[in-house]
Design a protein around this motif. Structure first.
Motif, PDB file in Angstrom:
ATOM      1  N   UNK A 146      -7.117  -5.425  -2.256  1.00  0.00           N
ATOM      2  CA  UNK A 146      -6.630  -4.457  -1.366  1.00  0.00           C
ATOM      3  C   UNK A 146      -6.353  -5.006  -0.071  1.00  0.00           C
ATOM      4  N   UNK A 147      -6.051  -6.298   0.164  1.00  0.00           N
ATOM      5  CA  UNK A 147      -5.788  -6.965   1.483  1.00  0.00           C
ATOM      6  C   UNK A 147      -4.422  -6.709   2.008  1.00  0.00           C
ATOM      7  N   UNK A 148      -4.351  -6.360   3.361  1.00  0.00           N
ATOM      8  CA  UNK A 148      -2.748  -5.898   3.843  1.00  0.00           C
ATOM      9  C   UNK A 148      -1.800  -7.021   3.608  1.00  0.00           C
ATOM     10  N   UNK A 149      -2.492  -8.388   3.555  1.00  0.00           N
ATOM     11  CA  UNK A 149      -1.419  -9.446   3.582  1.00  0.00           C
ATOM     12  C   UNK A 149      -0.974  -9.505   1.956  1.00  0.00           C
ATOM     13  N   UNK A 150      -1.537  -9.033   1.219  1.00  0.00           N
ATOM     14  CA  UNK A 150      -1.083  -8.857  -0.322  1.00  0.00           C
ATOM     15  C   UNK A 150       0.015  -8.152  -0.614  1.00  0.00           C
ATOM     16  N   UNK A 151       1.169  -8.778  -1.052  1.00  0.00           N
ATOM     17  CA  UNK A 151       2.445  -8.202  -1.235  1.00  0.00           C
ATOM     18  C   UNK A 151       2.723  -7.679  -2.467  1.00  0.00           C
ATOM     19  N   UNK A 152       1.581  -7.511  -3.517  1.00  0.00           N
ATOM     20  CA  UNK A 152       1.833  -7.008  -4.815  1.00  0.00           C
ATOM     21  C   UNK A 152       1.565  -5.792  -5.140  1.00  0.00           C
TER      22      UNK A 152
ATOM     23  N   UNK B 120      -4.303   7.307   6.789  1.00  0.00           N
ATOM     24  CA  UNK B 120      -3.632   7.743   7.943  1.00  0.00           C
ATOM     25  C   UNK B 120      -2.520   6.443   8.151  1.00  0.00           C
ATOM     26  N   UNK B 121      -3.121   5.253   8.485  1.00  0.00           N
ATOM     27  CA  UNK B 121      -2.392   4.123   8.639  1.00  0.00           C
ATOM     28  C   UNK B 121      -1.464   3.657   7.564  1.00  0.00           C
ATOM     29  N   UNK B 122      -1.808   3.933   6.155  1.00  0.00           N
ATOM     30  CA  UNK B 122      -1.044   3.474   4.970  1.00  0.00           C
ATOM     31  C   UNK B 122      -0.540   4.644   4.231  1.00  0.00           C
ATOM     32  N   UNK B 123      -0.224   5.630   5.058  1.00  0.00           N
ATOM     33  CA  UNK B 123       0.407   7.042   4.541  1.00  0.00           C
ATOM     34  C   UNK B 123       1.649   6.773   3.909  1.00  0.00           C
ATOM     35  N   UNK B 124       2.422   5.661   4.389  1.00  0.00           N
ATOM     36  CA  UNK B 124       3.691   5.601   3.962  1.00  0.00           C
ATOM     37  C   UNK B 124       3.743   4.766   2.556  1.00  0.00           C
ATOM     38  N   UNK B 125       2.458   4.507   2.080  1.00  0.00           N
ATOM     39  CA  UNK B 125       2.571   3.669   0.876  1.00  0.00           C
ATOM     40  C   UNK B 125       2.022   4.814  -0.262  1.00  0.00           C
TER      41      UNK B 125
END
Length: 267
Positions: A92-98, A220-225
């Motif tokens: 669940x890392x923010x740097x993970x692009x998968x 809230x920070x990742x609502x766009x996902x």
């Protein structure tokens, strides 16, 4: 040669069946139920060896003693797994692009959630069977919400990061159970009882109050996902933790009152 042949066949079964992605949810849930039964039996079998007063407990107390042993084991397991998957693995890392963070899952996360589903099913069955001696309606509601939300997250792969965050709150369970054990054993006036009460206050505040605030901030920070999550999954992600948070606040109020009474008696 025969032993090696059996070992090879067992390995094939494990690789091709039990650990196959389609069977992980089923095998992990069944494993969770069987583990609960095993730990319950071991708790009742081993307790008389280190607690001589066990024989003097009532039947209901012995049942609850074993039940709390099971819940303690589950709490330790799922807390460790959730902390690892969220904060130490790259899943669940923010740097993970998968993929989107709300749709990520792995065989390990599914297995951990499956074991937890097995536990909640087992514990809910015991609560209903012994109702209300193991807990009132609030425990039934708590476990029903847990079974539905964890099982859905496990099977769909949706919102696993937030399901695991909520399950971190189980780390408060060992302190809650130790409090009951000490009370039942007549050690309510011991120093250990006081220290456990203080520890229960702080762990509850961190794991069941502040963590929920952090979780909603993370949402809230990742609502766009959130795109791609079903309506039911989105409902569970938003509403179930909120309901549990309200219940946690109600229980936290009782913990504060109990700690105040204990500290007042020590003065």
């Amino acid at each position: 040669m025969a032993i090696k042949a059996y070992q090879y066949q067992a390995k094939l079964l494990l690789d091709d069946y039990l650990l196959a992605d389609t069977f992980i949810p089923y095998t992990s849930v069944i494993g969770g139920v069987l583990s609960c039964k095993m730990i319950y039996n071991l708790t009742q079998l081993l307790t008389p060896w280190y607690y001589k007063g066990y024989a003097g407990l009532t039947k209901l107390q012995r049942v609850e003693w074993g039940n709390r042993g099971t819940s303690t084991a589950h709490a330790i397991f799922i807390s460790i797994m959730a902390l690892y998957l969220i904060y130490f693995s790259d899943l669940f890392s923010d740097s993970e692009i998968d993929g989107r963070i709300m749709l990520r899952s792995s065989s390990l996360s599914v297995s951990a959630l499956g074991v937890s589903v097995g536990y909640f099913i087992s514990d809910l069955g015991m609560i209903i069977w012994s109702y209300p001696s193991l807990g009132g309606m609030e425990y039934v509601v708590h476990h029903l919400l847990s079974v539905v939300s964890v099982a859905y997250s496990m099977s769909s792969g949706e919102g696993q990061i937030y399901t695991l965050m909520v399950l971190i709150s189980e780390m408060t369970t060992p302190c809650v159970n130790l409090r009951w054990y000490l009370d039942t054993a007549g050690m309510k006036k011991s120093r250990l009882y006081l220290l456990n009460g203080i520890m229960m206050f702080f762990t509850w505040m961190v794991a069941r109050i502040l963590l929920f605030v952090y979780m909603y901030h993370h949402m809230y920070l990742h609502y766009d996902q959130a795109e791609g999550i079903s309506s039911f999954g989105f409902f569970l992600v938003l509403v179930v933790p909120f309901v549990l948070a309200i219940m946690n606040l109600m229980w936290f109020r009782k913990i504060i009152k109990g700690l105040k009474r204990t500290l007042a008696k020590r003065q």
